[in-house]
Write a protein that holds these residues in place. Structure first.
Motif, PDB file in Angstrom:
ATOM      1  N   ALA A  59     -10.812  10.746  -4.294  1.00 56.86           N
ATOM      2  CA  ALA A  59     -11.620  11.899  -3.823  1.00 56.86           C
ATOM      3  C   ALA A  59     -11.477  12.882  -2.584  1.00 56.86           C
ATOM      4  N   PRO A  60     -12.641  13.946  -3.325  1.00 56.98           N
ATOM      5  CA  PRO A  60     -11.930  15.446  -1.721  1.00 56.98           C
ATOM      6  C   PRO A  60     -11.981  14.810  -0.774  1.00 56.98           C
ATOM      7  N   GLY A  61     -11.421  15.047  -0.082  1.00 59.68           N
ATOM      8  CA  GLY A  61     -11.354  14.488   1.364  1.00 59.68           C
ATOM      9  C   GLY A  61     -11.406  12.880   1.750  1.00 59.68           C
ATOM     10  N   ALA A  62     -11.108  12.211   0.565  1.00 57.26           N
ATOM     11  CA  ALA A  62     -10.755  10.583   1.077  1.00 57.26           C
ATOM     12  C   ALA A  62      -9.255  10.259   1.371  1.00 57.26           C
ATOM     13  N   SER A  63      -9.006   9.489   2.554  1.00 58.78           N
ATOM     14  CA  SER A  63      -7.453   8.973   2.646  1.00 58.78           C
ATOM     15  C   SER A  63      -6.966   8.010   1.633  1.00 58.78           C
ATOM     16  N   VAL A  64      -5.317   7.930   1.586  1.00 61.65           N
ATOM     17  CA  VAL A  64      -5.379   7.551   1.808  1.00 61.65           C
ATOM     18  C   VAL A  64      -4.122   6.220   2.257  1.00 61.65           C
ATOM     19  N   VAL A  65      -4.071   4.941   2.384  1.00 61.48           N
ATOM     20  CA  VAL A  65      -3.319   3.863   3.277  1.00 61.48           C
ATOM     21  C   VAL A  65      -1.863   3.358   2.509  1.00 61.48           C
ATOM     22  N   ASP A  66      -1.151   3.403   2.633  1.00 60.96           N
ATOM     23  CA  ASP A  66      -0.544   2.741   1.809  1.00 60.96           C
ATOM     24  C   ASP A  66       0.190   1.109   2.781  1.00 60.96           C
ATOM     25  N   LEU A  67      -0.047   0.340   1.940  1.00 63.91           N
ATOM     26  CA  LEU A  67       0.939  -0.607   2.212  1.00 63.91           C
ATOM     27  C   LEU A  67       1.959  -1.838   1.816  1.00 63.91           C
ATOM     28  N   LEU A  68       2.808  -2.058   2.395  1.00 64.36           N
ATOM     29  CA  LEU A  68       3.439  -3.009   2.221  1.00 64.36           C
ATOM     30  C   LEU A  68       3.134  -4.627   2.169  1.00 64.36           C
ATOM     31  N   HIS A 109      -6.370   2.815   8.930  1.00 65.61           N
ATOM     32  CA  HIS A 109      -7.410   4.101   8.608  1.00 65.61           C
ATOM     33  C   HIS A 109      -7.943   4.041  10.363  1.00 65.61           C
ATOM     34  N   ASP A 110      -8.585   3.228  10.495  1.00 67.08           N
ATOM     35  CA  ASP A 110      -9.866   3.805  11.821  1.00 67.08           C
ATOM     36  C   ASP A 110      -8.984   3.640  12.917  1.00 67.08           C
ATOM     37  N   SER A 111      -8.181   2.820  13.520  1.00 68.67           N
ATOM     38  CA  SER A 111      -7.296   2.926  14.569  1.00 68.67           C
ATOM     39  C   SER A 111      -6.599   4.423  14.432  1.00 68.67           C
ATOM     40  N   ARG A 112      -6.230   5.044  13.291  1.00 69.29           N
ATOM     41  CA  ARG A 112      -5.230   6.251  13.306  1.00 69.29           C
ATOM     42  C   ARG A 112      -4.194   6.283  14.197  1.00 69.29           C
ATOM     43  N   ALA A 113      -3.447   4.792  13.519  1.00 68.78           N
ATOM     44  CA  ALA A 113      -1.953   4.504  14.189  1.00 68.78           C
ATOM     45  C   ALA A 113      -1.139   5.150  13.314  1.00 68.78           C
ATOM     46  N   ASP A 114      -0.363   5.523  13.690  1.00 71.64           N
ATOM     47  CA  ASP A 114       1.360   6.037  12.615  1.00 71.64           C
ATOM     48  C   ASP A 114       2.060   5.136  13.003  1.00 71.64           C
ATOM     49  N   VAL A 115       1.849   4.424  11.680  1.00 74.19           N
ATOM     50  CA  VAL A 115       3.268   3.108  11.823  1.00 74.19           C
ATOM     51  C   VAL A 115       2.898   2.675   9.763  1.00 74.19           C
ATOM     52  N   MET A 116       4.038   1.721  10.070  1.00 76.15           N
ATOM     53  CA  MET A 116       4.042   1.440   8.800  1.00 76.15           C
ATOM     54  C   MET A 116       3.840   0.292   8.616  1.00 76.15           C
ATOM     55  N   PRO A 117       2.407   0.217   7.844  1.00 72.58           N
ATOM     56  CA  PRO A 117       1.594  -0.372   7.909  1.00 72.58           C
ATOM     57  C   PRO A 117       1.952  -2.131   6.571  1.00 72.58           C
ATOM     58  N   VAL A 118       2.346  -3.084   6.827  1.00 70.34           N
ATOM     59  CA  VAL A 118       3.125  -4.257   6.821  1.00 70.34           C
ATOM     60  C   VAL A 118       2.076  -5.401   6.092  1.00 70.34           C
ATOM     61  N   LEU A 119       1.330  -5.985   5.443  1.00 72.38           N
ATOM     62  CA  LEU A 119       0.361  -7.907   5.353  1.00 72.38           C
ATOM     63  C   LEU A 119       0.561  -8.240   5.319  1.00 72.38           C
ATOM     64  N   ALA A 179      -4.859   3.959  19.747  1.00 74.16           N
ATOM     65  CA  ALA A 179      -4.209   3.900  21.085  1.00 74.16           C
ATOM     66  C   ALA A 179      -2.893   3.536  22.408  1.00 74.16           C
ATOM     67  N   ARG A 180      -3.199   2.215  22.134  1.00 81.01           N
ATOM     68  CA  ARG A 180      -2.398   1.384  22.615  1.00 81.01           C
ATOM     69  C   ARG A 180      -0.735   1.357  21.830  1.00 81.01           C
ATOM     70  N   LEU A 181      -1.191   1.785  20.521  1.00 83.01           N
ATOM     71  CA  LEU A 181       0.047   1.724  19.584  1.00 83.01           C
ATOM     72  C   LEU A 181       1.013   2.750  19.749  1.00 83.01           C
ATOM     73  N   ALA A 182       0.300   3.995  20.140  1.00 78.48           N
ATOM     74  CA  ALA A 182       0.857   5.526  20.100  1.00 78.48           C
ATOM     75  C   ALA A 182       1.298   5.912  21.019  1.00 78.48           C
ATOM     76  N   GLN A 183       0.637   4.638  22.254  1.00 78.00           N
ATOM     77  CA  GLN A 183       1.400   5.444  23.270  1.00 78.00           C
ATOM     78  C   GLN A 183       2.922   3.509  23.992  1.00 78.00           C
ATOM     79  N   GLY A 207     -14.874   0.902  11.394  1.00 72.90           N
ATOM     80  CA  GLY A 207     -14.883  -0.387  11.513  1.00 72.90           C
ATOM     81  C   GLY A 207     -15.778  -1.289  10.560  1.00 72.90           C
ATOM     82  N   GLU A 208     -15.862  -0.369   9.303  1.00 74.46           N
ATOM     83  CA  GLU A 208     -17.177  -1.380   8.305  1.00 74.46           C
ATOM     84  C   GLU A 208     -16.002  -0.873   6.977  1.00 74.46           C
TER      85      GLU A 208
END
Length: 405
Positions: free
Chosen positions: A34-43, A153-163, A337-341, A85-86
């Motif tokens: 959708a317009p304005g939506a974000s996409v999170v790519d998970l491995l 998404h909510d943490s705004r962590a710029d990481v490679m997410p692995v579940l 924030a902790r991850l970013a720092q 958070g939801e």
């Protein structure tokens, strides 16, 4: 009709009157954002059994043979249409991406394809940082996917997410099965950590484990330390969110893992109802519910250089106060924030009555399920998620009482 069957019939009528249900079959790819939506790519790395019997399920709660991989992209609605958070759970296989989480892409990968995809993406990630998430008890596959997407998404962590997702049946009274499944998966998680440590493209590894997921995480780290003499040098953060782990066992585990300043962070809360129920079940203090200021906890955590974030009293949308790390906007953003720092997180839609169901799980087995279910029944009147957990359990109880049912 006997009294047991009368009680069972009444409880079944109550349980199956639920007007809300947990997400199921929602991993059908829409290929729409959708317009304005974000996409999170998970491995995704999993020890669950593949399940292609129904569209949008992918993996069941049963134990698989070996390790399987998947690439899943989740669309998250614009911030104006959601609460941080939801998880805005899909209400079917074709959700509205403007207001609900939706699956954009979902594909099972071979080991070789997963490795190639991972290396291509990690090279483009700042600090080449991996965030590995291990979910907790009572969590279906799709719930783990959507919850982790929300955290990233909510943490705004710029990481490679692995579940890393292990075989949880996603049922309230399968606590014992889930715990054994976590143990079943510790070797696989250790192999994942060893592979990440060896990968030249990986710069840093952060681990976020929740609830029972802390058990498999700590066991894998303990094995890694025994095998290698230490845990991997690239592991910079180990965040233990509401760990459902015996405190005395944790003392032994961390002794084997070794003391490394600023690596361990414990998110604890004394008002966590789920861990209070777990303590009654196991008979000993859970790590995630300790008072970090009281003895002997303060002395031990300080000696082992475990950082503690006390979340007692922090408000969140989780009625059991068990998932504040992800459901509280302030907490999940502080993790990012902790991850970013570079400094050294609600499982499966749990309901208000679930802590009572968990506390009586032993009694449930002994009496065939009816008495234990009756304990949680009053809460099911006002809590839809508890009603569904109850209905699943009662269906099993009905078969035991009347095989012809």
């Amino acid at each position: 009709m006997g009294r047991g069957r009368i009680l069972l019939a009444a409880l079944l009528a109550l349980a199956f009157s639920a007007c809300a249900s947990r997400p199921h079959g929602t991993l059908v790819a829409t290929h729409q954002v959708a317009p304005g939506a974000s996409v999170v790519d998970l491995l995704v790395v999993t020890t669950r059994q593949p399940d292609d019997s129904q569209p949008g399920v992918m993996f069941s709660g049963e134990r698989g043979h070996g390790v399987h991989f998947a690439d899943i992209a989740v669309s998250i609605p614009p911030d104006a249409s959601r609460v941080v958070g939801e998880v805005q759970w899909p209400d079917g296989p074709t959700p509205n991406p403007a207001i609900q989480f939706a699956t954009v892409r979902a594909e099972v990968l071979s080991r070789e394809a997963a490795l190639a995809d991972f290396n291509a993406r990690i090279r483009k990630t700042p600090k080449r940082q991996v965030l590995l998430f291990v979910h907790g008890f009572n969590t279906r596959f799709e719930e783990a996917v959507y919850r982790f997407a929300q955290i990233v998404h909510d943490s705004r962590a710029d990481v490679m997410p692995v579940l890393f997702t292990w075989p949880s049946r996603g049922r309230l009274l399968q606590y014992g099965y889930d715990h054994e499944s976590a143990s079943y998966s510790r070797d696989a998680l250790e192999r994942v950590l060893q592979a990440l440590q060896r990968d030249r493209d990986v710069g840093e590894i952060s681990i976020l484990a929740h609830s029972m997921g802390n058990w498999v995480t700590l066991e894998a780290l303990r094995q890694m330390a025994i095998r290698n003499g230490q845990i991997g040098s690239k592991i910079k953060n180990i965040m233990l969110a509401a760990p459902d782990v015996d405190f005395d066992v944790f003392r032994r585990q961390i002794a084997e893992i070794g003391i490394r300043p600023s690596v361990f962070t414990l998110f604890a809360s004394r008002d966590d109802d789920a861990l209070a129920a777990s303590r009654r079940f196991w008979g000993n203090t859970r790590l995630g519910a300790v008072d970090p200021r009281a003895q002997p906890y303060h002395e031990i955590l300080d000696r082992d250089q475990v950082r503690v974030v006390d979340l007692t009293g922090i408000a969140s949308s989780d009625p059991l106060e068990h998932s504040k790390f992800a459901a509280s906007p302030e907490v999940v953003r502080s993790i990012g924030a902790r991850l970013a720092q570079g400094q050294p997180l609600r499982d499966g839609q749990a309901g208000v009555g679930d802590q009572l169901g968990l506390a009586t799980a032993g009694a449930v087995s002994a009496v065939g399920g009816v008495a234990g279910a009756a304990v949680a029944a009053p809460f099911a009147i006002v809590d839809p998620a508890t009603r569904e957990n109850l209905s699943e359990h009662l269906g099993s109880a009905a078969q035991k009482i009347d095989p012809q049912h």
